[in-house]
Design a protein around this motif. Sequence first.
Motif, PDB file in Angstrom:
ATOM      1  N   ALA A  97       9.551  31.556  17.785  1.00  0.00           N
ATOM      2  CA  ALA A  97       8.515  31.061  16.856  1.00  0.00           C
ATOM      3  C   ALA A  97       7.265  31.927  16.940  1.00  0.00           C
ATOM      4  CB  ALA A  97       8.176  29.607  17.187  1.00  0.00           C
ATOM      5  N   TYR A  98       6.862  32.276  18.150  1.00  0.00           N
ATOM      6  CA  TYR A  98       5.655  33.101  18.317  1.00  0.00           C
ATOM      7  C   TYR A  98       5.852  34.486  17.685  1.00  0.00           C
ATOM      8  CZ  TYR A  98       2.015  35.945  20.273  1.00  0.00           C
ATOM      9  OH  TYR A  98       0.963  36.823  20.389  1.00  0.00           O
ATOM     10  N   GLU A  99       7.000  35.107  17.987  1.00  0.00           N
ATOM     11  CA  GLU A  99       7.263  36.459  17.446  1.00  0.00           C
ATOM     12  C   GLU A  99       7.299  36.427  15.916  1.00  0.00           C
ATOM     13  OE1 GLU A  99       7.527  39.344  19.009  1.00  0.00           O
ATOM     14  OE2 GLU A  99       7.331  38.569  21.037  1.00  0.00           O
ATOM     15  N   LEU A 100       8.045  35.442  15.396  1.00  0.00           N
ATOM     16  CA  LEU A 100       8.224  35.329  13.946  1.00  0.00           C
ATOM     17  C   LEU A 100       6.896  35.024  13.243  1.00  0.00           C
ATOM     18  CD1 LEU A 100      11.115  32.963  12.784  1.00  0.00           C
ATOM     19  CD2 LEU A 100       8.991  33.081  11.547  1.00  0.00           C
ATOM     20  N   SER A 101       6.031  34.279  13.921  1.00  0.00           N
ATOM     21  CA  SER A 101       4.765  33.871  13.284  1.00  0.00           C
ATOM     22  C   SER A 101       3.923  35.080  12.895  1.00  0.00           C
ATOM     23  CB  SER A 101       3.961  32.963  14.220  1.00  0.00           C
ATOM     24  OG  SER A 101       3.412  33.712  15.289  1.00  0.00           O
ATOM     25  N   GLN A 102       4.149  36.209  13.562  1.00  0.00           N
ATOM     26  CA  GLN A 102       3.347  37.407  13.269  1.00  0.00           C
ATOM     27  C   GLN A 102       3.716  38.020  11.925  1.00  0.00           C
ATOM     28  OE1 GLN A 102       3.037  40.005  16.867  1.00  0.00           O
ATOM     29  NE2 GLN A 102       4.120  38.332  17.865  1.00  0.00           N
ATOM     30  N   LYS A 103       4.843  37.608  11.350  1.00  0.00           N
ATOM     31  CA  LYS A 103       5.286  38.188  10.068  1.00  0.00           C
ATOM     32  C   LYS A 103       5.112  37.232   8.891  1.00  0.00           C
ATOM     33  CE  LYS A 103       6.697  42.050  11.801  1.00  0.00           C
ATOM     34  NZ  LYS A 103       5.723  43.113  11.786  1.00  0.00           N
ATOM     35  N   LEU A 104       4.516  36.071   9.120  1.00  0.00           N
ATOM     36  CA  LEU A 104       4.342  35.109   8.028  1.00  0.00           C
ATOM     37  C   LEU A 104       3.103  35.466   7.200  1.00  0.00           C
ATOM     38  CD1 LEU A 104       5.142  31.767   9.884  1.00  0.00           C
ATOM     39  CD2 LEU A 104       6.685  33.178   8.490  1.00  0.00           C
ATOM     40  N   ALA A 105       2.995  34.816   6.028  1.00  0.00           N
ATOM     41  CA  ALA A 105       1.796  35.014   5.190  1.00  0.00           C
ATOM     42  C   ALA A 105       0.660  34.146   5.746  1.00  0.00           C
ATOM     43  CB  ALA A 105       2.125  34.611   3.764  1.00  0.00           C
ATOM     44  N   TYR A 106      -0.539  34.741   5.809  1.00  0.00           N
ATOM     45  CA  TYR A 106      -1.718  34.025   6.314  1.00  0.00           C
ATOM     46  C   TYR A 106      -2.790  33.972   5.228  1.00  0.00           C
ATOM     47  CZ  TYR A 106       0.012  34.018  11.109  1.00  0.00           C
ATOM     48  OH  TYR A 106       0.748  33.777  12.226  1.00  0.00           O
ATOM     49  N   SER A 107      -3.573  32.903   5.232  1.00  0.00           N
ATOM     50  CA  SER A 107      -4.754  32.878   4.365  1.00  0.00           C
ATOM     51  C   SER A 107      -5.929  32.340   5.179  1.00  0.00           C
ATOM     52  CB  SER A 107      -4.504  32.034   3.115  1.00  0.00           C
ATOM     53  OG  SER A 107      -4.176  30.741   3.489  1.00  0.00           O
ATOM     54  N   SER A 108      -7.127  32.895   4.895  1.00  0.00           N
ATOM     55  CA  SER A 108      -8.301  32.546   5.697  1.00  0.00           C
ATOM     56  C   SER A 108      -8.803  31.156   5.357  1.00  0.00           C
ATOM     57  CB  SER A 108      -9.408  33.574   5.461  1.00  0.00           C
ATOM     58  OG  SER A 108      -9.008  34.789   6.053  1.00  0.00           O
ATOM     59  N   GLU A 109      -9.116  30.399   6.396  1.00  0.00           N
ATOM     60  CA  GLU A 109      -9.659  29.050   6.191  1.00  0.00           C
ATOM     61  C   GLU A 109     -10.904  28.882   7.053  1.00  0.00           C
ATOM     62  OE1 GLU A 109      -6.825  25.836   6.487  1.00  0.00           O
ATOM     63  OE2 GLU A 109      -5.280  27.131   5.624  1.00  0.00           O
ATOM     64  N   ALA A 110     -11.838  28.084   6.542  1.00  0.00           N
ATOM     65  CA  ALA A 110     -13.065  27.808   7.301  1.00  0.00           C
ATOM     66  C   ALA A 110     -12.819  26.603   8.207  1.00  0.00           C
ATOM     67  CB  ALA A 110     -14.204  27.521   6.336  1.00  0.00           C
ATOM     68  N   VAL A 111     -13.089  26.791   9.503  1.00  0.00           N
ATOM     69  CA  VAL A 111     -12.928  25.682  10.455  1.00  0.00           C
ATOM     70  C   VAL A 111     -14.307  25.327  11.000  1.00  0.00           C
ATOM     71  CG1 VAL A 111     -11.873  24.969  12.637  1.00  0.00           C
ATOM     72  CG2 VAL A 111     -10.610  26.468  11.074  1.00  0.00           C
ATOM     73  N   LYS A 112     -14.673  24.056  10.817  1.00  0.00           N
ATOM     74  CA  LYS A 112     -15.999  23.613  11.274  1.00  0.00           C
ATOM     75  C   LYS A 112     -15.917  23.196  12.734  1.00  0.00           C
ATOM     76  CE  LYS A 112     -18.813  20.646   8.959  1.00  0.00           C
ATOM     77  NZ  LYS A 112     -20.139  21.197   9.210  1.00  0.00           N
ATOM     78  N   THR A 113     -16.707  23.820  13.580  1.00  0.00           N
ATOM     79  CA  THR A 113     -16.817  23.396  14.980  1.00  0.00           C
ATOM     80  C   THR A 113     -18.052  22.482  15.066  1.00  0.00           C
ATOM     81  OG1 THR A 113     -18.383  25.024  15.845  1.00  0.00           O
ATOM     82  CG2 THR A 113     -16.104  25.771  15.549  1.00  0.00           C
ATOM     83  N   PRO A 114     -18.318  21.861  16.200  1.00  0.00           N
ATOM     84  CA  PRO A 114     -19.556  21.056  16.303  1.00  0.00           C
ATOM     85  C   PRO A 114     -20.811  21.912  16.129  1.00  0.00           C
ATOM     86  CG  PRO A 114     -18.041  20.510  18.086  1.00  0.00           C
ATOM     87  CD  PRO A 114     -17.458  21.708  17.394  1.00  0.00           C
ATOM     88  N   LEU A 115     -20.675  23.258  16.288  1.00  0.00           N
ATOM     89  CA  LEU A 115     -21.875  24.122  16.265  1.00  0.00           C
ATOM     90  C   LEU A 115     -21.936  25.084  15.086  1.00  0.00           C
ATOM     91  CD1 LEU A 115     -21.947  25.039  20.063  1.00  0.00           C
ATOM     92  CD2 LEU A 115     -23.264  23.291  18.883  1.00  0.00           C
ATOM     93  N   GLY A 116     -20.917  25.125  14.283  1.00  0.00           N
ATOM     94  CA  GLY A 116     -20.943  26.082  13.165  1.00  0.00           C
ATOM     95  C   GLY A 116     -19.595  26.154  12.475  1.00  0.00           C
ATOM     96  N   THR A 117     -19.364  27.286  11.796  1.00  0.00           N
ATOM     97  CA  THR A 117     -18.124  27.449  11.038  1.00  0.00           C
ATOM     98  C   THR A 117     -17.502  28.788  11.399  1.00  0.00           C
ATOM     99  OG1 THR A 117     -19.050  26.179   9.217  1.00  0.00           O
ATOM    100  CG2 THR A 117     -17.156  27.544   8.690  1.00  0.00           C
TER     101      THR A 117
END
Length: 216
Positions: free
Chosen positions: A44-64
Amino acid sequence: MTINILDSKNSILNKFIAEIRSETIQKDMMRFRRNIERIGEIIAYELSQKLAYSSEAVKTPLGTKIIPLPKKDVVLCSILRAGLPLHTGLLNYFDDAENAFISAYRKHTSETEFEIIVEYFASPSLDDKTLILADPMLATGQSLVSVYEGLKKHGTPKEIHLACVIGSKEGIEYIQKHFPENTTLWIATVDATLNNKGYIVPGLGDAGDLCFGSKL
Ligand SMILES: O=P(O)(O)OC[C@H]1O[C@H](OP(=O)(O)OP(=O)(O)O)[C@H](O)[C@@H]1O
Ligand SMILES: O=c1cc[nH]c(=O)[nH]1
Ligand SMILES: [Mg+2]
């Protein structure tokens, strides 16, 4: 077809492969299943490197923070029985995947000849999805190909990944002829030969029986 043989570089994976092959260690069914599951996690880890990715904003308690994340379009399909612990390992990482289960077993018509019987079939639509088809053993390749033929009724995936643990050279040549070009094989290790009963040599024996016990 793109082929990735994961033991071509040394890693902790070699230890898990050695344990499932060992005729003494493999007698511990719980350890055998867990080792197949751990190999599923590495695939799963090896294969995950070849998947399509899209950028998402993740809100932390201190920022994004903008983080590239894999698209949620994975369908994880496993072939019963031996595919179950491999499925668990893959699902540990692709935890929001849709899931499909298909049964396939060898029905012997003589000592050395068999056909593949596909009976149980539960799958979501595969149209435009990333299909991961999991089976630990790729011996003659007939089970994977029979299951893929059945899956075609459920739509056309955008890409196909095959997740396997031990394969034979002959089986890999066979699936190369039957799967489309946009297929990637992720396999932990490959052996040179099959015996006259279609078992991989040295292989590990019968993966389904080693996971769950012998069947009638
Ligand atoms: O490449 P092939 O020659 O088709 O052989 C591989 C198949 O053999 C094993 O299943 P098996 O038929 O033993 O069923 P089981 O998982 O129920 O034991 C394995 O899990 C594959 O599905
Ligand atoms: O070597 C083999 C071949 C098919 N199925 C198994 O479980 N092992
Ligand atoms: Mg079996």
